[in-house]
Write a protein that holds these residues in place. Structure first.
Motif, short mmCIF file in Angstrom:
data_model
loop_
_atom_site.label_atom_id
_atom_site.label_comp_id
_atom_site.label_asym_id
_atom_site.label_seq_id
_atom_site.Cartn_x
_atom_site.Cartn_y
_atom_site.Cartn_z
N VAL A 298 101.83 75.70 -7.62
CA VAL A 298 102.67 74.53 -7.38
C VAL A 298 103.92 74.93 -6.61
CG1 VAL A 298 104.10 72.76 -8.47
CG2 VAL A 298 101.81 73.24 -9.36
N LEU A 299 104.54 76.05 -6.99
CA LEU A 299 105.74 76.51 -6.29
C LEU A 299 105.44 76.82 -4.83
CD1 LEU A 299 107.35 78.85 -8.99
CD2 LEU A 299 108.08 76.54 -8.33
N PHE A 300 104.32 77.51 -4.56
CA PHE A 300 103.94 77.81 -3.18
C PHE A 300 103.69 76.54 -2.39
CE2 PHE A 300 102.10 82.38 -3.62
CZ PHE A 300 103.39 82.87 -3.69
N ASP A 318 102.96 61.59 -8.09
CA ASP A 318 101.77 60.75 -8.17
C ASP A 318 100.74 61.08 -7.09
OD1 ASP A 318 102.86 59.27 -10.33
OD2 ASP A 318 104.08 58.13 -8.90
N THR A 319 101.08 61.98 -6.16
CA THR A 319 100.16 62.28 -5.06
C THR A 319 99.79 63.76 -4.95
OG1 THR A 319 102.06 62.49 -3.56
CG2 THR A 319 100.98 60.33 -3.68
N HIS A 323 96.22 66.63 -3.52
CA HIS A 323 96.28 67.75 -2.57
C HIS A 323 95.86 69.08 -3.22
CE1 HIS A 323 98.25 65.36 0.56
NE2 HIS A 323 98.97 64.80 -0.42
N LEU A 324 96.14 69.23 -4.51
CA LEU A 324 95.76 70.46 -5.22
C LEU A 324 94.38 70.34 -5.87
CD1 LEU A 324 99.16 71.35 -6.95
CD2 LEU A 324 98.17 72.37 -4.89
N ASN A 325 93.84 69.12 -5.84
CA ASN A 325 92.54 68.85 -6.46
C ASN A 325 92.58 69.15 -7.96
OD1 ASN A 325 89.89 67.94 -6.40
ND2 ASN A 325 89.05 69.99 -6.01
N TRP A 326 93.68 68.75 -8.59
CA TRP A 326 93.85 68.90 -10.03
C TRP A 326 93.85 67.53 -10.70
CZ3 TRP A 326 98.52 72.83 -10.57
CH2 TRP A 326 98.10 74.09 -10.12
N SER A 327 93.68 67.53 -12.00
CA SER A 327 93.78 66.28 -12.75
C SER A 327 95.26 65.89 -12.89
CB SER A 327 93.16 66.43 -14.14
OG SER A 327 93.88 67.38 -14.91
N ARG A 328 95.49 64.61 -13.09
CA ARG A 328 96.87 64.14 -13.23
C ARG A 328 97.54 64.78 -14.45
NH1 ARG A 328 99.36 59.44 -11.57
NH2 ARG A 328 98.06 59.75 -9.73
N VAL A 334 102.06 71.11 -15.83
CA VAL A 334 102.62 72.24 -15.09
C VAL A 334 104.03 71.93 -14.62
CG1 VAL A 334 102.38 73.69 -13.04
CG2 VAL A 334 100.35 73.10 -14.40
N VAL A 335 104.23 70.72 -14.09
CA VAL A 335 105.56 70.33 -13.62
C VAL A 335 106.55 70.30 -14.77
CG1 VAL A 335 106.90 68.42 -12.61
CG2 VAL A 335 104.70 69.08 -11.61
#
Length: 371
Positions: A298-300, A318-319, A323-328, A334-335
């Motif tokens: 996420v940081l990168f 929300d977007t 782009h990372l192809n992860w679940s919400r 992680v955030v």
């Protein structure tokens, strides 16, 4: 002398003798060889008894030791054909020789005190009553026998430490340097046979196997340094003997069986909680690595898109998951962790790097590219 103290002392001496040599069986990946040797030497005892007709004859130890070497030779001969693995070879030789011994005992030595149950489970509770005089003191005969064997085993390891270490880790290098790995190997197997037959009447073959493999395997989960391995293995051997006795005393059950159970329990505890190779600690380490990898990703991502025209889309709470192809749920988790560490901040559902987060991104990038 207190019989309970004698029992514990005998068990400790047996455990130390077995674990000291068992370390090298574990290093050679020959743990099951101890199972085969501790059973097949019974055939050597029986044959030697038929020749001498004396259960106290020292030739019984010689016959057992010779049968242990024969067992190793036959197993390795089968394995060398490449038709059978080591485990399969043991599975053929061990039951064959052991069954022959049982048949000979039941057919020709029914009136002799060679009890198959005692061979397996031992008579540790009765060992203190078979005594002898030594230097004016009355001591258990099995304690004297195993004490001598422990001294021999210890001297063998000390004198041939370098050769044992080389042959255990790299037999080819050992031969190149002028040592004979075959000679050391069969000397070790001979001592294992002598140790096993010495412990037979006291603790039985099952506990010999437990003491010979349990403590070394337990120690191996904690260290790979040979000297530390032998020291820790000896510590576990002493602990298993003492704790097993008190468990048996408290529950009024088999002493040998309780010591074997404690050996298994101590291994299980270390297997689960060993700081370096324990199952639980490994799972925790892998979970932390996955968490760290997700945070770094996420940081990168945020750092690489800070100056892009579509930065708001790339860093939107929300977007960004698309782009990372992860679940919400994963991106939110992680955030949340990154925000708690002051690596990112949220403004109107947008994720921004803090100065600390940007510094970590740069440091991680430098570390990866330098590697």
């Amino acid at each position: 002398m207190n019989p309970s103290f004698d029992i514990v002392l005998i068990a400790i001496v047996v455990a130390l003798s077995c674990s000291l040599l068992g370390v090298f069986l574990v290093l050679k990946k020959m743990a099951m060889m101890s199972d085969a040797i501790t059973h097949t030497i019974l055939l050597g005892i029986v044959i030697a008894f038929f020749i001498t007709e004396d259960m106290n004859s020292p030739w019984l130890i010689f016959g057992a030791s010779l049968m242990g070497v024969v067992t190793v030779y036959l197993i390795e001969a089968l394995q060398s054909t490449k038709l059978l693995s080591e485990e399969a070879s043991i599975g053929v030789i061990f039951p064959l020789l052991f069954s022959i011994a049982i048949i000979l005992i039941s057919r020709y030595a029914g009136s002799v005190h060679i009890d198959t149950d005692a061979v397996l489970l031992g008579e540790l509770s009765f060992a203190p009553f078979d005594r002898m005089m030594f230097l004016g003191l009355s001591i258990p005969r099995s304690l004297f026998t195993m004490g001598i064997i422990l001294i021999i085993d210890f001297l063998f390891v000390v004198i041939f430490y370098k050769e044992l270490k080389l042959s255990s880790f790299d037999a080819l290098l050992s031969a190149t340097l002028g040592f004979s790995p075959v000679l050391i190997h069969y000397a070790l197997m001979s001592l294992i046979s002598i140790t096993a037959v010495g412990a037979f009447s006291a603790v039985g073959s099952i506990l010999v196997i437990a003491f010979m493999i349990g403590p070394p395997l337990t120690a191996y989960l904690l260290t790979h340094d040979l000297k530390k391995l032998m020291f820790i293995s000896s510590g576990f051997a002493i602990f298993n003997a003492i704790a097993g006795f008190f468990l048996a005393f408290g529950l009024n059950v088999s002493i040998s069986g309780s010591m074997a159970v404690v050996t298994g329990l101590s291994f299980t505890f270390v297997y689960l909680f060993s700081p370096r190779e324990g199952l639980i600690s490994t799972q925790i380490m892998r979970r932390n690595q996955r968490k760290e990898f997700a945070e770094t990703t996420v940081l990168f991502h945020l750092y690489s898109h800070e100056d892009d025209e579509d930065a708001l889309i790339e860093s939107g709470l929300d977007t960004i998951d698309a782009h990372l192809n992860w679940s919400r749920s994963k991106i939110e988790r992680v955030v949340k962790d990154l925000k708690a560490k002051d690596l990112v901040e949220l403004k109107d559902r947008q994720i921004f790097l803090t100065e600390r987060g940007r510094s970590r991104s740069i440091a991680e990038a430098d570390r990866i590219f330098d590697r």
